[in-house]
Write an enzyme that holds these catalytic residues in place. Structure first.
Site, mmCIF file in Angstrom:
data_model
loop_
_atom_site.group_PDB
_atom_site.id
_atom_site.type_symbol
_atom_site.label_atom_id
_atom_site.label_comp_id
_atom_site.label_asym_id
_atom_site.label_seq_id
_atom_site.Cartn_x
_atom_site.Cartn_y
_atom_site.Cartn_z
ATOM 1 N N HIS A 1 8.371 4.306 3.044
ATOM 2 C CA HIS A 1 7.567 3.614 4.056
ATOM 3 C C HIS A 1 6.227 4.322 4.290
ATOM 4 O O HIS A 1 5.173 3.717 4.086
ATOM 5 C CB HIS A 1 8.386 3.437 5.339
ATOM 6 C CG HIS A 1 7.596 2.928 6.490
ATOM 7 N ND1 HIS A 1 6.971 1.692 6.479
ATOM 8 C CD2 HIS A 1 7.298 3.483 7.689
ATOM 9 C CE1 HIS A 1 6.342 1.513 7.630
ATOM 10 N NE2 HIS A 1 6.517 2.581 8.375
ATOM 11 N N HIS B 1 2.703 9.157 10.090
ATOM 12 C CA HIS B 1 2.709 8.368 11.327
ATOM 13 C C HIS B 1 4.069 8.266 12.001
ATOM 14 O O HIS B 1 4.145 8.062 13.200
ATOM 15 C CB HIS B 1 2.107 6.974 11.085
ATOM 16 C CG HIS B 1 3.057 6.010 10.451
ATOM 17 N ND1 HIS B 1 3.223 5.924 9.098
ATOM 18 C CD2 HIS B 1 3.916 5.105 10.993
ATOM 19 C CE1 HIS B 1 4.128 5.004 8.822
ATOM 20 N NE2 HIS B 1 4.569 4.488 9.957
ATOM 21 N N GLU C 1 7.562 10.535 15.897
ATOM 22 C CA GLU C 1 8.458 9.610 16.574
ATOM 23 C C GLU C 1 9.902 9.775 16.117
ATOM 24 O O GLU C 1 10.819 9.799 16.921
ATOM 25 C CB GLU C 1 7.974 8.194 16.283
ATOM 26 C CG GLU C 1 8.591 7.138 17.151
ATOM 27 C CD GLU C 1 7.928 5.801 16.876
ATOM 28 O OE1 GLU C 1 6.684 5.752 16.853
ATOM 29 O OE2 GLU C 1 8.651 4.824 16.685
ATOM 30 N N ASP C 2 10.083 9.903 14.822
ATOM 31 C CA ASP C 2 11.436 9.868 14.279
ATOM 32 C C ASP C 2 12.025 11.235 13.944
ATOM 33 O O ASP C 2 13.212 11.350 13.690
ATOM 34 C CB ASP C 2 11.469 9.009 13.002
ATOM 35 C CG ASP C 2 11.070 7.567 13.284
ATOM 36 O OD1 ASP C 2 11.061 7.204 14.476
ATOM 37 O OD2 ASP C 2 10.776 6.838 12.328
ATOM 38 N N ASP D 1 0.951 0.049 8.777
ATOM 39 C CA ASP D 1 2.356 0.236 9.142
ATOM 40 C C ASP D 1 3.023 -1.136 9.320
ATOM 41 O O ASP D 1 4.080 -1.425 8.761
ATOM 42 C CB ASP D 1 2.403 1.046 10.454
ATOM 43 C CG ASP D 1 3.810 1.300 10.941
ATOM 44 O OD1 ASP D 1 4.724 1.400 10.093
ATOM 45 O OD2 ASP D 1 3.997 1.427 12.176
ATOM 46 N N ASP E 1 -7.244 -30.794 0.094
ATOM 47 C CA ASP E 1 -8.159 -31.404 -0.860
ATOM 48 C C ASP E 1 -9.570 -30.867 -0.759
ATOM 49 O O ASP E 1 -10.423 -31.179 -1.571
ATOM 50 C CB ASP E 1 -8.152 -32.927 -0.707
ATOM 51 C CG ASP E 1 -6.850 -33.493 -1.250
ATOM 52 O OD1 ASP E 1 -6.103 -32.703 -1.856
ATOM 53 O OD2 ASP E 1 -6.583 -34.680 -1.055
HETATM 54 MN MN MN Z 1 6.156 3.123 10.500
#
Ligand code: MN
Length: 729
Positions: free
Chosen positions: A53, A77, A81-82, A144, A264
């Site tokens: 990712h 990024h 957070e993770d 992201d 068209d």
């Molecule tokens: Mn992410």
């Protein structure tokens, strides 16, 4: 073409195509190593390693030629957070700039919010505020989101829909505003797919069915144009293009058109080298084919607010309609990559975040407004913030011009006032009129794209009116107008309070009471309820706004009674012990006589009275001086007040008060009547033709003549009262 699923090798290849500096490459590798070690053992729902990712996010950023710090931001990024890496650690490892980018992308903790909506709004606000400070935050956020959308298949359906909706509501409009149509189009098509697969496939099928026929038409036309350009030796690239599915869908639903009507339209793009070439090409095309009137647009001379530049024209050839866009390579890059093209990384030129923010604000008007909205105040409710963002910035779609040709983007339904507040708050506040296309119009006129709007203002004019709140469309203008009124009220109130304080001080000076002993909010607290106010300031406000007499206030608090008249005090004490007979009037020698008080002179106990024997209505009792019986002699009999008389019944008496008009006069008179224990029945005030004398016609109810005289004598003591008379009708 770009890869939809890039590897680390793809990333580095892409990065190295425009970054050669070894330090920068090393920094990116270092970021990759950290991401790799921190995301070790984490997997995405698809089963692939999580690291894919951030690699893809960085890869997408590299296709926009983002600078090394932004690429690092993309790689890192999700680390804070993770993976439990603090911003401080990030700062230590990669420096302030990258740490700030990563922090800007980090979601806020979900704990303290009452519901999902609030969390959602608050989260967006954080991102937008970070973006208002550094545009690169949103570039990372967009990359992201794009990769998450590409891999949305592995999410539960409900989540797919929710994320897709958010993408359409928030991210695609931002990409659009930033002019990054590449990302915007892909985000929209992906979201469309997840939100309405049936419709998506239907349109995709229709597009597919028509493709070969359509391509044939386009190729034929391209050939014709190529011949001309070739003959005139103009450099060019030319290709046909098709609208992305979501934009076809949107046009079908929003403009209520059939698929054919949209599809068209055959679109051709010509890319050349200079501005002049663009106009040259346009000239040849208009000379050779039939342009459709009213469809030509010169976005080179007048760029769209998202910096988009191009010439647009529509021509009719052998029954087919062709939309032709003509622009330079630079313009094309901006049309596809927007801001990113404008700020694409150039080796050797140091990126100055602050400067490019400023540059962005100058180029993108809406961005300036975003900064303004984000700046207003931090206490602003997050939902409200998102609402004004949504309304004023994302839903903007009317383009009007200032007399100098500045393009202002406004939401549909906006009025000249919205325009004025967009220009400047002061222009809004000082508006007295508006010219649209040179014609004076009412302020509630709805503006249309292309209108030239000129505001008429007046310094120190009347300022906004309350009605404007109903006229304006943008929440920006609304909030400015509201702020104006709040401010004004605050100012007014402050003035009234100050005035009240002055009035009290004056009263205190008169009585030689020390201000300090008196004007003390603590001390006053006990008395607030006596005057039916909540705070000390309210009390001062009451005095300042003339609803409370400072004399009364000072009397009350300094414990000095107004009624210094001993006779009145005596009366009040006495009246409590009196006992009473029923009729109140005795007609000597006669019993059972009907007795009525005359309405003309309203006798009250203690008055000198006579009885007048009416025809059939018993005895009417008048005051002796009543002119209505002056000339009667025959029917007059003696009547007396019963000495013991007094009942709960009170007697109404009419008086007229003359006074020199002044402030507080009315309130002083009413206060005096009340303090004398008389009941005010009604009062009618007027000013005499001399404009100086105030006249009050008063009906009050009192107990007797003694009471009456005390009221009158006290009324006469009221400052500026010149006379008090009893009325006879
Ligand atoms: Mn992410």
């Amino acid at each position: 073409m770009y890869k939809k699923n890039a590897t680390y090798e793809d990333l580095m290849l892409s990065v190295k195509s425009y970054i050669q500096n070894e330090e920068s490459i090393a920094l990116i590798q270092k970021a990759y190593e950290l991401a790799k070690s921190k995301h070790e053992g984490q997997f995405r729902r698809s089963g692939e390693p999580y690291l894919n990712h951030p690699i893809n996010v960085a890869y997408i950023l590299s296709t926009l030629n983002s600078n090394p710090a932004t690429i690092c931001g993309g790689l890192l990024h999700d680390v804070c957070e993770d993976c439990d890496v603090s911003v401080d650690e990030m700062k230590e490892l990669f420096g302030e700039e990258i740490a700030r980018l990563v922090d800007g992308c980090t979601k806020i903790g979900a704990i303290k919010f009452k519901d999902e909506k609030e969390y959602f709004a608050e989260n967006h606000r954080k991102i937008f505020i970070a973006m208002a400070k550094d545009i690169r935050v949103i570039m990372i956020k967009l990359a992201d989101r794009l990769h998450n959308m590409r891999t949305l298949d592995f999410m539960p359906i409900e989540k797919q829909k929710k994320i897709s909706k958010e993408t359409l509501d928030v991210y695609a409009p931002i990409a659009h505003r930033l002019g990054i149509s590449e990302i915007k189009n892909e985000l929209e098509d992906l979201a469309f797919f997840y939100l309405d697969k049936e419709k998506y496939y239907e349109i995709a099928r229709l597009v597919e069915n028509r493709k070969s026929e359509r391509d044939a038409f386009i190729n034929e036309m391209i050939k014709k144009i190529e011949d001309i350009l070739h003959a005139h030796n103009i450099p060019y690239r030319i290709f046909g293009r098709s609208k992305h599915l979501y934009s076809i869908y949107k046009k079908m639903t929003k403009k209520n058109k059939r698929f054919e009507e949209i599809f068209d339209l055959l679109a051709i793009r010509i890319i050349t080298s200079t501005d002049l070439n663009c106009y040259e090409i346009l000239g040849y095309i208009h000379a050779m084919f039939m342009p459709i009137p009213g469809r030509f647009k010169d976005y080179i001379a007048m760029p769209k607010p998202n910096m988009y530049q191009s010439l647009h024209t529509t021509i009719l050839e052998e029954g087919s309609i062709f939309e032709i866009q003509i622009r330079t390579e630079d313009m094309d890059a901006i049309a596809e990559k927007g801001v990113a093209a404008h700020w694409r990384y150039k080796e050797g030129i140091k990126f100055n975040a602050e400067e490019s923010q400023k540059e962005i604000e100058a180029k993108l008007q809406w961005f300036k407004e975003l900064v303004a909205i984000s700046d207003v105040d931090d206490n602003q409710d997050a939902q409200q913030y998102m609402d004004s963002l949504q309304k004023d910035i994302f839903e903007a779609n009317v383009y009007v011009l200032s007399p100098r040709g500045r393009v202002i983007e406004l939401p549909n339904g906006s009025t000249p006032l919205d325009f004025a507040y967009r220009i400047h708050t002061e222009v809004g506040h000082n508006t007295i009129g508006a010219l649209v296309n040179g014609v004076l119009v009412p302020l509630n006129t709805v503006l249309k794209t292309g209108d030239v709007v000129e505001m008429r203002t007046q310094k120190h004019g009347r300022g906004p009116s309350e009605d404007w709140l109903k006229i304006v469309k943008t929440s920006h203008a609304k909030s400015k107008i509201r702020a104006y009124f709040t401010n004004k009220q605050r100012e007014n109130r402050a003035e009234v309070i100050k005035n009240g304080e002055e009035l009290i001080k004056e009263e205190l000076r008169k009585r030689q009471i020390h201000e300090k002993d008196f004007l003390d909010s603590k001390k006053m607290e006990h008395y607030l309820s006596d005057f039916a106010v909540n705070t000390y300031e309210d009390l001062l406000f009451a005095v300042g706004s003339r609803s409370l007499n400072p004399t009364t206030l000072v009397d009350k608090i300094s414990n000095k009674k107004v009624i210094q008249d001993n006779a009145l005090l005596d009366y009040i004490n006495k009246s409590k012990t009196k006992t009473i007979s029923q009729t109140g009037i005795i007609v000597p020698g006669i019993e059972g006589m009907k007795i009525v008080l005359a309405g003309c002179c309203n006798p009250i106990p203690g008055d000198e009275i006579v009885g007048f024997i009416t025809k059939g209505q018993g005895v009417k009792v008048h005051r002796c001086e009543c002119p209505n019986i002056k000339n009667e002699t025959k029917r007059i009999i003696n009547v007396e007040w019963d000495e013991e008389f007094s009942t709960t019944r009170k007697y109404e008496v009419d008086i007229i008060v003359y006074a020199t008009d002044r402030s507080f006069l009315l309130s002083d008179i009413i206060t005096m009547i009340a303090q004398c224990k008389a009941n005010l029945v009604n009062i009618h005030g007027s000013v005499a033709p001399d404009k100086i004398t105030a006249i009050f016609k008063i009906r009050m109810s009192i107990e007797n003549n003694e009471h009456y005289r005390l009221v009158v004598s006290n009324l006469r003591k009221v400052n500026s009262v010149t006379s008090v008379e009893r009325t006879i009708h």
